[in-house]
Design an enzyme around this catalytic site. Sequence first.
Site, mmCIF file in Angstrom:
data_model
loop_
_atom_site.group_PDB
_atom_site.id
_atom_site.type_symbol
_atom_site.label_atom_id
_atom_site.label_comp_id
_atom_site.label_asym_id
_atom_site.label_seq_id
_atom_site.Cartn_x
_atom_site.Cartn_y
_atom_site.Cartn_z
ATOM 1 N N PRO A 24 25.541 6.817 -10.725
ATOM 2 C CA PRO A 24 24.693 5.770 -11.300
ATOM 3 C C PRO A 24 25.511 4.522 -11.641
ATOM 4 O O PRO A 24 26.597 4.635 -12.201
ATOM 5 C CB PRO A 24 24.153 6.427 -12.581
ATOM 6 C CG PRO A 24 25.084 7.568 -12.878
ATOM 7 C CD PRO A 24 25.622 8.025 -11.567
ATOM 8 N N CYS A 26 24.633 0.682 -13.284
ATOM 9 C CA CYS A 26 23.689 -0.301 -13.826
ATOM 10 C C CYS A 26 23.685 -1.568 -12.995
ATOM 11 O O CYS A 26 24.749 -2.110 -12.686
ATOM 12 C CB CYS A 26 24.100 -0.717 -15.238
ATOM 13 S SG CYS A 26 23.723 0.493 -16.469
ATOM 14 N N GLN A 102 19.373 8.767 -13.349
ATOM 15 C CA GLN A 102 20.091 9.081 -14.588
ATOM 16 C C GLN A 102 19.216 8.719 -15.779
ATOM 17 O O GLN A 102 18.871 7.549 -15.986
ATOM 18 C CB GLN A 102 21.401 8.300 -14.662
ATOM 19 C CG GLN A 102 22.225 8.697 -15.886
ATOM 20 C CD GLN A 102 23.532 7.951 -15.984
ATOM 21 O OE1 GLN A 102 23.551 6.719 -15.923
ATOM 22 N NE2 GLN A 102 24.618 8.676 -16.124
ATOM 23 N N TYR A 186 27.402 7.164 -24.886
ATOM 24 C CA TYR A 186 25.982 6.953 -25.192
ATOM 25 C C TYR A 186 25.474 8.125 -26.046
ATOM 26 O O TYR A 186 26.241 9.005 -26.428
ATOM 27 C CB TYR A 186 25.199 6.737 -23.890
ATOM 28 C CG TYR A 186 25.675 5.471 -23.197
ATOM 29 C CD1 TYR A 186 25.458 4.223 -23.793
ATOM 30 C CD2 TYR A 186 26.413 5.521 -22.015
ATOM 31 C CE1 TYR A 186 25.937 3.054 -23.202
ATOM 32 C CE2 TYR A 186 26.895 4.360 -21.425
ATOM 33 C CZ TYR A 186 26.654 3.121 -22.027
ATOM 34 O OH TYR A 186 27.137 1.969 -21.454
ATOM 35 N N ARG A 234 25.878 14.545 -16.739
ATOM 36 C CA ARG A 234 27.172 13.854 -16.650
ATOM 37 C C ARG A 234 27.847 13.926 -18.016
ATOM 38 O O ARG A 234 27.226 13.631 -19.041
ATOM 39 C CB ARG A 234 26.951 12.399 -16.257
ATOM 40 C CG ARG A 234 28.245 11.669 -16.005
ATOM 41 C CD ARG A 234 28.045 10.293 -15.421
ATOM 42 N NE ARG A 234 28.923 10.132 -14.273
ATOM 43 C CZ ARG A 234 29.242 8.969 -13.726
ATOM 44 N NH1 ARG A 234 28.706 7.846 -14.186
ATOM 45 N NH2 ARG A 234 30.061 8.898 -12.688
ATOM 46 N N GLY A 327 31.760 5.070 -6.476
ATOM 47 C CA GLY A 327 30.960 3.996 -7.054
ATOM 48 C C GLY A 327 31.262 2.633 -6.472
ATOM 49 O O GLY A 327 30.597 2.158 -5.547
ATOM 50 N N ARG A 328 32.308 1.998 -6.994
ATOM 51 C CA ARG A 328 32.553 0.600 -6.642
ATOM 52 C C ARG A 328 32.814 0.403 -5.152
ATOM 53 O O ARG A 328 32.454 -0.637 -4.590
ATOM 54 C CB ARG A 328 33.699 0.050 -7.496
ATOM 55 C CG ARG A 328 33.271 -0.191 -8.941
ATOM 56 C CD ARG A 328 34.438 -0.355 -9.874
ATOM 57 N NE ARG A 328 35.185 0.893 -10.024
ATOM 58 C CZ ARG A 328 36.238 1.038 -10.783
ATOM 59 N NH1 ARG A 328 36.719 0.003 -11.455
ATOM 60 N NH2 ARG A 328 36.845 2.213 -10.868
HETATM 61 C C1 LIG Z 1 28.689 -1.946 -12.075
HETATM 62 C C2 LIG Z 1 28.846 -0.577 -12.679
HETATM 63 C C3 LIG Z 1 27.789 -0.039 -13.401
HETATM 64 C C4 LIG Z 1 27.902 1.264 -13.939
HETATM 65 N N1 LIG Z 1 26.816 1.821 -14.570
HETATM 66 C C5 LIG Z 1 26.838 3.137 -14.906
HETATM 67 C C6 LIG Z 1 25.654 3.797 -15.328
HETATM 68 O O1 LIG Z 1 24.551 3.248 -15.315
HETATM 69 N N2 LIG Z 1 25.766 5.101 -15.703
HETATM 70 C C7 LIG Z 1 26.957 5.774 -15.652
HETATM 71 O O2 LIG Z 1 27.006 6.957 -16.008
HETATM 72 N N3 LIG Z 1 28.079 5.172 -15.197
HETATM 73 C C8 LIG Z 1 28.039 3.892 -14.799
HETATM 74 N N4 LIG Z 1 29.154 3.315 -14.240
HETATM 75 C C9 LIG Z 1 30.323 4.151 -13.950
HETATM 76 C C10 LIG Z 1 30.259 4.676 -12.511
HETATM 77 O O3 LIG Z 1 29.175 5.579 -12.350
HETATM 78 C C11 LIG Z 1 31.559 5.395 -12.102
HETATM 79 O O4 LIG Z 1 31.734 6.514 -12.930
HETATM 80 C C12 LIG Z 1 32.771 4.465 -12.215
HETATM 81 O O5 LIG Z 1 32.507 3.221 -11.581
HETATM 82 C C13 LIG Z 1 34.004 5.113 -11.611
HETATM 83 O O6 LIG Z 1 33.840 5.369 -10.244
HETATM 84 P P1 LIG Z 1 34.473 4.360 -9.110
HETATM 85 O O7 LIG Z 1 35.937 4.225 -9.430
HETATM 86 O O8 LIG Z 1 34.215 5.075 -7.809
HETATM 87 O O9 LIG Z 1 33.739 3.056 -9.207
HETATM 88 C C14 LIG Z 1 29.084 2.002 -13.752
HETATM 89 C C15 LIG Z 1 30.142 1.429 -13.045
HETATM 90 C C16 LIG Z 1 30.025 0.175 -12.487
HETATM 91 C C17 LIG Z 1 31.177 -0.380 -11.666
#
Ligand SMILES: Cc1cc2nc3c(=O)[nH]c(=O)nc-3n(C[C@H](O)[C@H](O)[C@H](O)COP(=O)(O)O)c2cc1C
Length: 366
Positions: A24, A26, A102, A186, A234, A327-328
């Site tokens: 997830p 945001c 989520q 949260y 999570r 994610g990113r």
């Molecule tokens: C833009 C953005 C928004 C995010 N929003 C959420 C979210 O809504 N819920 C959540 O559990 N984690 C959120 N995260 C965390 C990501 O789910 C993920 O755990 C984190 O980016 C690490 O993974 P990555 O290194 O592959 O990006 C967000 C991360 C980013 C970059």
Amino acid sequence: MTTTLFEPITVRGMEVRNRLWVPPMCQYTVEKRDGIPTPWHLVHYAGMARGGAGAIIVESTGVVPEGRISPNDLGLWNREQQEAFRPVVEAVHAAGARLGIQLQHAGRKASTYREWGVARPGGSVPEGDGGWQTFGPSATSFPGLAEPEALDEAGIRGIVSAFAGAARRAVDAGFDFVQVHGAHGYLVHQFLSPLSNARDDRYGGSLENRARLLLEIVDAIRAELGDAVPVMVRLSASEWVDGGFDVEEACTVVKWLGEHGADMVDISSGGNVARAPIPVGPGYQVPLATAVKHSTGMPTSAVGMIEHPWQAEQIVATGLADAVMVGRAFLRDPSFALRAARALGAEVDYIPEPYARAYRQHQQLL
Ligand SMILES: Cc1cc2nc3c(=O)[nH]c(=O)nc-3n(C[C@H](O)[C@H](O)[C@H](O)COP(=O)(O)O)c2cc1C
């Protein structure tokens, strides 16, 4: 070549075409502040589904208005929102991916400004600007944010049933599974952590008490959805400071989650302590996921700076986790999964037909 990353995986009867999933994230793009998904969401999620992701989890979505992180978040507390999610689900399914959502209550970290276009990014939104009074396990604020009100038992009961109601609406909109947000500081994490939970009733003190809210939420969702739908959670399995909710406690909670009908956990970390010394680096949270998986037997995904196809393959092939969340790297390239399949030499049969020429004629591009 045979890979593990592109092998299907089945969770409570739900087959997912591969183990490369999107966590997830945001988008903060609900400009009308009504929690209703917009064309942005449809394009965003369908793009990653066309790009080969196995499962995608829709961003943090408030189960009640005051559960949103920001006024620009998605919500799933009413029928209008439910119906507006339907085309998003259909577009993702048409591209062959599974879609989860989520479910979120942000607790004391709710009612904050999104990260752009405002004077105080991430700060508390006052009630005069569309913000609201926040709630938490105790009346202790997260540094820099407004003070929450401590929830009473009636408030807790209302939140538990709001999670179940949102889960029902998710399934009615066509979602394949739900994920409870128990991480990143949260509300559920605020209850789990002794650093933010100072209650002296049956929701505070012992681990059993601190985990009660989460287990009640999972029970309520399972009772609402019956046996068919996967329920995931999570967790932040470390706060990276002494005295916090840690991997040992997380393993115990995950065992309980299994007994309460949860099917899979995603292991993240942090978010409840400001400026914690988090050792961020490639795959830094994977050992936490592995510890949980090995000690509990619960299907577990790993997340956090997993950015390279071989890194993702190694994690699932060597049994460090059952799936990876990327994610990113998916934000940068919605076709990350198809690119990873090519890089690993895995044959997949879900390149969208209208895009097939792009893959046939440009073999040199990875
Ligand atoms: C833009 C953005 C928004 C995010 N929003 C959420 C979210 O809504 N819920 C959540 O559990 N984690 C959120 N995260 C965390 C990501 O789910 C993920 O755990 C984190 O980016 C690490 O993974 P990555 O290194 O592959 O990006 C967000 C991360 C980013 C970059």
